[in-house]
Design a protein around this motif. Sequence first.
Motif: not given
Length: 153
Positions: A143-145, A135-140, A60-73, A40-41
Amino acid sequence: MAQSSLSGKLQGEIETKAPAGKLHDAICKAYLIAKVCPEKIKSVDLQKGHWGTVGSIITWNYLIEGKPEISKTVTEAIDYDNKTLTFKSIEGDILKYYKSFKHNMQAIPNGEGSLVRWTLEYEKLNDDIPDPNSMLDLVTSSCKDVGAYLTRA
């Protein structure tokens, strides 16, 4: 809730056997997340500052619905006593759809484990943008993992 149709909040909760302090610490020092859930991440890289400190900048480099995305926080707030954390997006794919985007996390002691509450606060660029449920599915789920990983040791 009185808000414009473009502003919103999504909330999700998970329960984990990991103690709240241990889980909060792991999410604050986010480098563990990519190790625990590489499907996922893909990577979590510290750009500026120190892990687990306010003002630190993380890519962060992550997958959302199978698509690679990047975010700077930027780590906007950390409260070690109340086990809360806020990441604010400052660059990346998510800002193609949202004018502003924040991830708020709280780890609440629950018996020997914890209840983890994620709240996503956002403002869409227009009415056609969907709520960030993926995104909510990804973070929760991430976090569970992490919680499962912390209780394995």
